[in-house]
Design an enzyme around this catalytic site. Structure first.
Site, PDB file in Angstrom:
ATOM      1  N   ASP A   1      -0.831  -6.329  14.530  1.00 41.15           N
ATOM      2  CA  ASP A   1      -0.198  -5.432  13.548  1.00 41.15           C
ATOM      3  C   ASP A   1       1.266  -5.255  13.938  1.00 41.15           C
ATOM      4  O   ASP A   1       1.691  -5.739  15.005  1.00 41.15           O
ATOM      5  CB  ASP A   1      -0.926  -4.077  13.478  1.00 41.15           C
ATOM      6  CG  ASP A   1      -0.860  -3.464  12.083  1.00 41.15           C
ATOM      7  OD1 ASP A   1       0.270  -3.196  11.605  1.00 41.15           O
ATOM      8  OD2 ASP A   1      -1.917  -3.273  11.467  1.00 41.15           O
TER       9      ASP A   1
ATOM     10  N   ASN B   1      -5.538 -10.431   6.774  1.00 39.29           N
ATOM     11  CA  ASN B   1      -5.800  -9.157   6.094  1.00 39.29           C
ATOM     12  C   ASN B   1      -4.527  -8.372   5.776  1.00 39.29           C
ATOM     13  O   ASN B   1      -4.475  -7.674   4.763  1.00 39.29           O
ATOM     14  CB  ASN B   1      -6.730  -8.303   6.976  1.00 39.29           C
ATOM     15  CG  ASN B   1      -6.746  -6.850   6.549  1.00 39.29           C
ATOM     16  OD1 ASN B   1      -7.404  -6.489   5.576  1.00 39.29           O
ATOM     17  ND2 ASN B   1      -5.992  -5.992   7.249  1.00 39.29           N
TER      18      ASN B   1
ATOM     19  N   ASN C   1      -2.281  -5.908 -12.912  1.00 38.05           N
ATOM     20  CA  ASN C   1      -2.253  -4.445 -12.877  1.00 38.05           C
ATOM     21  C   ASN C   1      -0.848  -3.949 -13.191  1.00 38.05           C
ATOM     22  O   ASN C   1       0.136  -4.544 -12.745  1.00 38.05           O
ATOM     23  CB  ASN C   1      -2.683  -3.940 -11.492  1.00 38.05           C
ATOM     24  CG  ASN C   1      -3.257  -2.544 -11.546  1.00 38.05           C
ATOM     25  OD1 ASN C   1      -3.479  -2.001 -12.632  1.00 38.05           O
ATOM     26  ND2 ASN C   1      -3.495  -1.964 -10.391  1.00 38.05           N
TER      27      ASN C   1
ATOM     28  N   TYR D   1       2.667  -7.819  -6.408  1.00 34.83           N
ATOM     29  CA  TYR D   1       1.409  -7.799  -5.638  1.00 34.83           C
ATOM     30  C   TYR D   1       0.378  -8.739  -6.268  1.00 34.83           C
ATOM     31  O   TYR D   1      -0.252  -9.557  -5.578  1.00 34.83           O
ATOM     32  CB  TYR D   1       0.897  -6.350  -5.616  1.00 34.83           C
ATOM     33  CG  TYR D   1      -0.355  -6.114  -4.811  1.00 34.83           C
ATOM     34  CD1 TYR D   1      -0.322  -6.069  -3.423  1.00 34.83           C
ATOM     35  CD2 TYR D   1      -1.582  -5.888  -5.448  1.00 34.83           C
ATOM     36  CE1 TYR D   1      -1.473  -5.824  -2.678  1.00 34.83           C
ATOM     37  CE2 TYR D   1      -2.736  -5.634  -4.718  1.00 34.83           C
ATOM     38  CZ  TYR D   1      -2.674  -5.597  -3.339  1.00 34.83           C
ATOM     39  OH  TYR D   1      -3.816  -5.347  -2.613  1.00 34.83           O
TER      40      TYR D   1
HETATM   41  P1  NAD Z   1      -3.399  -0.584   4.758  1.00 38.50           P
HETATM   42  O1  NAD Z   1      -2.038  -0.373   4.220  1.00 38.50           O
HETATM   43  O2  NAD Z   1      -4.237   0.615   5.051  1.00 38.50           O
HETATM   44  O3  NAD Z   1      -3.336  -1.488   6.097  1.00 38.50           O
HETATM   45  C1  NAD Z   1      -2.603  -2.660   6.145  1.00 38.50           C
HETATM   46  C2  NAD Z   1      -2.258  -2.960   7.599  1.00 38.50           C
HETATM   47  O4  NAD Z   1      -1.433  -4.122   7.585  1.00 38.50           O
HETATM   48  C3  NAD Z   1      -1.443  -1.833   8.242  1.00 38.50           C
HETATM   49  O5  NAD Z   1      -1.970  -1.524   9.507  1.00 38.50           O
HETATM   50  C4  NAD Z   1      -0.057  -2.422   8.322  1.00 38.50           C
HETATM   51  O6  NAD Z   1       0.711  -1.915   9.403  1.00 38.50           O
HETATM   52  C5  NAD Z   1      -0.335  -3.896   8.458  1.00 38.50           C
HETATM   53  N1  NAD Z   1       0.816  -4.710   8.087  1.00 38.50           N
HETATM   54  C6  NAD Z   1       1.606  -4.556   7.007  1.00 38.50           C
HETATM   55  N2  NAD Z   1       2.621  -5.433   7.044  1.00 38.50           N
HETATM   56  C7  NAD Z   1       2.459  -6.170   8.174  1.00 38.50           C
HETATM   57  C8  NAD Z   1       3.203  -7.216   8.778  1.00 38.50           C
HETATM   58  N3  NAD Z   1       4.330  -7.657   8.221  1.00 38.50           N
HETATM   59  N4  NAD Z   1       2.776  -7.741   9.951  1.00 38.50           N
HETATM   60  C9  NAD Z   1       1.638  -7.284  10.541  1.00 38.50           C
HETATM   61  N5  NAD Z   1       0.900  -6.284  10.015  1.00 38.50           N
HETATM   62  C10 NAD Z   1       1.310  -5.713   8.847  1.00 38.50           C
HETATM   63  O7  NAD Z   1      -4.120  -1.556   3.724  1.00 38.50           O
HETATM   64  P2  NAD Z   1      -5.673  -1.757   3.440  1.00 38.50           P
HETATM   65  O8  NAD Z   1      -6.061  -0.865   2.325  1.00 38.50           O
HETATM   66  O9  NAD Z   1      -6.443  -1.689   4.686  1.00 38.50           O
HETATM   67  O10 NAD Z   1      -5.665  -3.258   2.854  1.00 38.50           O
HETATM   68  C11 NAD Z   1      -5.871  -4.404   3.668  1.00 38.50           C
HETATM   69  C12 NAD Z   1      -5.772  -5.642   2.786  1.00 38.50           C
HETATM   70  O11 NAD Z   1      -6.682  -5.541   1.691  1.00 38.50           O
HETATM   71  C13 NAD Z   1      -4.393  -5.830   2.174  1.00 38.50           C
HETATM   72  O12 NAD Z   1      -4.106  -7.215   2.111  1.00 38.50           O
HETATM   73  C14 NAD Z   1      -4.568  -5.257   0.776  1.00 38.50           C
HETATM   74  O13 NAD Z   1      -3.654  -5.823  -0.124  1.00 38.50           O
HETATM   75  C15 NAD Z   1      -5.994  -5.657   0.468  1.00 38.50           C
HETATM   76  N6  NAD Z   1      -6.623  -4.800  -0.550  1.00 38.50           N
HETATM   77  C16 NAD Z   1      -6.881  -3.468  -0.319  1.00 38.50           C
HETATM   78  C17 NAD Z   1      -7.506  -2.705  -1.308  1.00 38.50           C
HETATM   79  C18 NAD Z   1      -7.872  -1.238  -1.118  1.00 38.50           C
HETATM   80  O14 NAD Z   1      -8.444  -0.627  -2.020  1.00 38.50           O
HETATM   81  N7  NAD Z   1      -7.572  -0.605   0.003  1.00 38.50           N
HETATM   82  C19 NAD Z   1      -7.836  -3.287  -2.535  1.00 38.50           C
HETATM   83  C20 NAD Z   1      -7.541  -4.636  -2.722  1.00 38.50           C
HETATM   84  C21 NAD Z   1      -6.943  -5.385  -1.725  1.00 38.50           C
END
Ligand code: NAD
Length: 460
Positions: A251, A301, A360, A366
Site C-alpha cells: 500500500d 486490488n 455510472n 473510473y
Molecule cells: P479503499 O479506498 O477502501 O482501499 C483502497 C486501498 O488502495 C487503500 O488502502 C489505498 O491506500 C490503496 N491505494 C490507493 N492508491 C494506491 C497506490 N497508488 N498504490 C498503492 N496502494 C494504493 O477501496 P476499497 O473499497 O477497499 O476497494 C478496493 C478495490 O475494489 C478498488 O479497486 C475499488 O475500485 C474496487 N471496488 C470497490 C467497491 C466498493 O464498494 N467498496 C465496489 C467496486 C469496486
C-alpha cells in the site's frame, strides 16, 4: 452477521421490529449467512442436494462425483420428501439444445421453489453457447441465462441465490477437476452475495488438481495484494492467509501503519509502494528477486475514485484514476512477465467494478479504467493459459466499506437496496470470490469477470 451500518437490515432481522418493517411495506432484507475461516475439505458436509438431469446432460457424473467429494449427499428429484426444506438444488441442463427442452427448467425448479429453505443455493449446469451446433441451440443456451437471472430475483427475498455454470464438452478426465472449485464456491455460503451470475468454464488451462482437498490450499505459496491496508484489500489478504498463503501486503507509504499491523497479524510481509510511480514495477521485482521467488497469486486490488461529471472533470482527475486503476497494473504485469516472476500455475485477479459494466454518473474516468480491466483479463488469460496461469476479474457492486460509507445517505440507500438481496455486501464477500479464483481448483475459470453484487439492478 448483520452490518452495524445498515439500520434497516438490523431492524428487519429483529423479532419485534421485523414484522413492523414488513407491515410498513419497507424492503425487508434477510441477513446473509457466511462462513468463517478457510475451506474445509468437506465444505458441503451434511448438505443434501436436490439433483436433476434434463435429457442429454453430459455433466452429471463429474458433477455428482465432485459434490460427493465435497461431502454432499445427493437426492435425485423428484423423490425428495414433501416436508423437506431444500437448501441446495443442482440441475444438469447441459443437454438442452432445443426449445422444447427449456420446459425442463420449470419442471425441475417449480417444485423446488415450493420447498425452498432460506439461504438456499440453486445452480444450473448449462451448455456452453460456443459449443452450440445450431442457431436454436445457441438461443437455448442464452435462454438459460435469462431463466437463471430471473430465478435469482425471485429467490432473493429468502437470501437464496441462483447461478449457472456454462460447461464445454470436456475431454475425458477434465471435468471433475474443473468442477470442484466452482461447485464448492457456488453451492456453499462462500457465495452469499453472488447471484444471477453465469460463469463460463473452460479447458484452456492444462493440468488438474493434483493435491487432495485438505486445507490449507495455499500453503507454501506467495500472494501479493495491492491496496491491502484497508477495505477489500485487507479482507482479501486475510482470506488468502486463511488458506495458508504467505501474503505480501502492498500500500502507499501514508498507509504504512495499518499495513504493517495487518502483515504482522497475518504473519506476512509489508511493502510500502505507490504502485502508480515509474519505479514501482522494478521495486516489486527487486523485492521478489531478493526473496529468490516469484508470485503464485497476484491480486491487483488498489484502486481510487475521483468522481465528477465529465463536463467538470480535470485532466488530473482523469489521469490519476487511469494511472492507479489501469496503467499501474499493466506496468507491473509487464515487469513480472519480463522477469519470469509469475509462477507456473499462478492466479491473477483484478478488481473491476459494476461501474465498469453498467457505467455510472460522475464516473467516466473510473468506469473507463474498470471496463478496461474486463477486456484486459480476457486477453491476458489467453496469453498465460499455456503456463497454467489463470487471469480473472472480480467486479464488486455495493460493498460496505469506508468508501461507500462516505456516499450521501439517499444515494447510499439506493445503492445498497437496488439488488436482489436488498442489502450491501461485506468485504468478506469479495475476498471469498478472490479466494475462489486464487485456489488451484479454480483452473477451469479464466478470462472471466465475476460480479459480487447481490445481483445489482445495474448492468446485465
Ligand atoms: P479503499 O479506498 O477502501 O482501499 C483502497 C486501498 O488502495 C487503500 O488502502 C489505498 O491506500 C490503496 N491505494 C490507493 N492508491 C494506491 C497506490 N497508488 N498504490 C498503492 N496502494 C494504493 O477501496 P476499497 O473499497 O477497499 O476497494 C478496493 C478495490 O475494489 C478498488 O479497486 C475499488 O475500485 C474496487 N471496488 C470497490 C467497491 C466498493 O464498494 N467498496 C465496489 C467496486 C469496486
Amino acid at each position: 452477521m448483520t452490518d452495524a451500518h445498515d439500520t434497516l437490515l438490523r431492524l428487519a432481522a429483529g423479532r419485534f421490529s421485523g414484522p413492523l418493517i414488513r407491515a410498513l411495506g419497507l424492503p425487508s432484507p434477510r441477513p446473509l449467512r457466511r462462513e468463517a475461516g478457510g475451506y474445509r475439505s468437506d465444505e458441503l458436509a451434511g448438505r443434501a442436494v436436490a439433483w436433476g438431469t434434463l435429457p442429454g446432460g453430459h455433466a452429471g457424473d463429474a458433477a455428482r462425483a465432485a459434490l460427493q467429494a465435497l461431502g454432499a449427499s445427493l437426492k435425485p428429484g423428484p423423490v425428495w420428501s414433501t416436508q423437506e426444506r431444500i437448501e441446495l438444488a443442482v440441475l444438469d441442463a447441459t443437454g438442452c439444445c432445443d426449445v422444447a427442452a427449456l420446459a425442463g427448467l420449470r419442471g425441475f425448479f417449480g417444485p423446488v421453489l415450493r420447498q425452498l429453505a432460506p439461504h438456499a443455493r440453486l445452480l444450473v449446469l448449462a451448455p456452453d453457447p460456443a459449443d452450440a451446433g445450431s442457431a436454436e441451440a445457441a438461443a437455448v443456451a442464452r435462454a438459460i441465462e435469462g431463466f437463471v437471472r430471473s430465478l435469482a430475483k425471485e429467490v432473493g427475498r429468502l437470501a437464496a441465490t441462483a447461478n449457472a455454470l456454462q460447461l464445454p464438452r470436456w475431454a475425458d478426465g477434465q471435468a471433475a477437476d474443473r468442477l470442484l472449485g466452482p461447485l464448492r464456491f457456488f453451492c456453499s455460503r462462500r457465495s452469499a452475495y453472488v447471484s444471477g451470475r453465469v460463469l463460463a468454464l473452460s479447458a484452456a488451462l492444462p493440468g488438474g488438481v493434483a493435491e487432495p482437498l485438505a486445507a490449507p490450499r495455499l500453503a507454501g505459496r506467495l500472494a501479493l495484494v495491492t491496496g491491502a491496508a484497508r477495505g477489500l484489500g485487507a479482507a482479501t489478504a486475510e482470506r488468502l492467509a486463511e488458506e495458508g498463503a504467505r501474503v505480501l501486503c502492498v500500500d502507499v507509504p501514508a498507509a504504512a501503519e495499518p499495513l504493517q499491523a495487518l502483515a504482522r497479524r497475518l504473519n506476512g510481509e509489508a511493502l510500502t509502494l505507490d504502485i502508480s510511480t515509474a519505479q514501482a514495477p522494478a521495486a516489486l521485482c527487486d523485492w521478489l528477486c531478493a526473496q529468490g521467488r516469484g508470485l503464485d497469486v497476484l491480486v491487483h486490488n488498489a484502486g481510487i475514485t475521483r468522481d465528477r461529471t465529465l463536463l467538470k472533470m480535470s485532466e488530473a482527475e482523469w489521469q490519476q484514476v487511469m494511472a492507479v486503476n489501469l496503467q499501474a497494473i499493466l506496468s507491473i504485469d509487464a515487469a513480472l512477465d519480463a522477469g519470469g516472476l509469475l509462477n507456473e500455475g499462478g492466479r491473477e485477479i483484478c478488481l473491476s467494478s459494476i461501474s465498469g459494466i453498467a457505467g455510472n454518473l460522475g464516473q467516466t474516468n473510473y468506469a473507463t479504467s474498470k471496463a478496461a480491466l474486463i477486456g484486459y483479463v480476457a486477453a491476458r488469460a489467453a496469453l498465460l493459459a499455456p503456463r497454467g496461469i489463470s487471469v480473472n476479474a472480480v467486479a464488486p457492486g455495493f460493498i460496505e466499506t469506508e468508501m461507500t460509507r462516505r456516499i450521501p445517505l439517499l444515494i447510499r440507500e439506493a445503492g445498497r437496496r437496488m439488488n436482489a438481496l436488498a442489502q450491501g455486501g461485506q468485504p468478506r464477500d469479495v475476498a471469498e470470490a478472490v479466494a475462489f479464483l486464487a485456489l488451484p481448483e479454480s483452473l477451469g475459470v479464466t478470462g472471466q469477470t465475476l460480479r459480487v453484487c447481490g445481483q445489482a439492478l445495474l448492468g446485465a
